[in-house]
Write a protein that holds these residues in place. Structure first.
Motif, PDB file in Angstrom:
ATOM      1  N   GLY A   1       0.815  -1.217   0.000  1.00  7.05           N
ATOM      2  CA  GLY A   1       0.000   0.000   0.000  1.00  7.05           C
ATOM      3  C   GLY A   1       0.845   1.262   0.000  1.00  7.05           C
ATOM      4  O   GLY A   1       0.545   2.222  -0.712  1.00  7.05           O
ATOM      5  N   LEU A   2       1.917   1.272   0.781  1.00  3.21           N
ATOM      6  CA  LEU A   2       2.804   2.434   0.812  1.00  3.21           C
ATOM      7  C   LEU A   2       3.498   2.637  -0.527  1.00  3.21           C
ATOM      8  O   LEU A   2       3.666   3.768  -0.990  1.00  3.21           O
ATOM      9  N   ALA A   3       3.913   1.540  -1.155  1.00  6.60           N
ATOM     10  CA  ALA A   3       4.547   1.650  -2.472  1.00  6.60           C
ATOM     11  C   ALA A   3       3.571   2.199  -3.495  1.00  6.60           C
ATOM     12  O   ALA A   3       3.933   3.032  -4.340  1.00  6.60           O
ATOM     13  N   CYS A   4       2.324   1.766  -3.416  1.00  9.54           N
ATOM     14  CA  CYS A   4       1.292   2.294  -4.319  1.00  9.54           C
ATOM     15  C   CYS A   4       1.127   3.793  -4.090  1.00  9.54           C
ATOM     16  O   CYS A   4       1.100   4.574  -5.050  1.00  9.54           O
ATOM     17  N   GLY A   5       1.023   4.198  -2.843  1.00  8.83           N
ATOM     18  CA  GLY A   5       0.886   5.624  -2.543  1.00  8.83           C
ATOM     19  C   GLY A   5       2.074   6.430  -3.027  1.00  8.83           C
ATOM     20  O   GLY A   5       1.922   7.528  -3.567  1.00  8.83           O
ATOM     21  N   ARG A   6       3.269   5.880  -2.861  1.00 11.35           N
ATOM     22  CA  ARG A   6       4.482   6.583  -3.306  1.00 11.35           C
ATOM     23  C   ARG A   6       4.501   6.704  -4.828  1.00 11.35           C
ATOM     24  O   ARG A   6       4.886   7.748  -5.363  1.00 11.35           O
ATOM     25  N   LEU A   7       4.117   5.661  -5.531  1.00  7.55           N
ATOM     26  CA  LEU A   7       4.070   5.730  -6.995  1.00  7.55           C
ATOM     27  C   LEU A   7       3.066   6.774  -7.461  1.00  7.55           C
ATOM     28  O   LEU A   7       3.335   7.551  -8.386  1.00  7.55           O
TER      29      LEU A   7
END
Length: 144
Positions: free
Chosen positions: A117-123
């Motif tokens: 989820g954090l990686a998605c938000g960062r992308l």
């Protein structure tokens, strides 16, 4: 590159099939039944659910976010489908008594889902920052 991946995949599958066929403890009828059930469940249940979820994401997510949100959804579902039954069920399908699931196992699944989820938000944030960044004028032929 694609041919190398295909060849390596075929070789690995051949190795797995040869190992299963020559192992005296593997019940081939049970393995074949399992593979047929997995194929049917994938095509009859999982594939329509993924297509419907992709359509819903396409309908409600902004165009710039769709690919990232779809990728995150697929990774999240894959981790949940594979990890949760192993964690909650004690990690084995045999009839032997197993230890109860450890809270640490569930914690690791939650960590993987959180990182996803954090990686998605960062992308999504990086894409928005790139979109909002002022563009430099394109270099032309210059003065003559």
């Amino acid at each position: 590159m694609r041919r190398a991946l295909i060849v390596s995949g075929v070789l690995l599958m051949g190795y797995a099939v040869l190992g299963a066929a020559t192992d005296g403890q593997v019940g081939l009828p049970g393995v074949l039944l399992f593979l047929v059930v997995v194929l049917v469940v994938h095509d009859a249940v999982f594939l329509p659910v993924v297509l419907a979820a992709g359509a819903l994401i396409g309908r409600f997510a902004p165009p710039a976010w769709r690919a990232t949100v779809r990728l995150t959804a697929v990774v999240t579902v894959a981790v949940a489908v594979v990890g949760l039954p192993l964690t909650l069920g004690g990690g084995t399908a045999s009839s032997e008594v197993t230890a109860p699931p450890s809270p640490y196992d569930l914690m690791w699944i939650l960590i993987v889902l959180t990182v996803t989820g954090l990686a998605c938000g960062r992308l999504l944030r990086a894409r928005a920052e790139r979109r909002d960044r002022p563009r430099l004028p394109e270099a032309g032929p210059g003065p003559r």
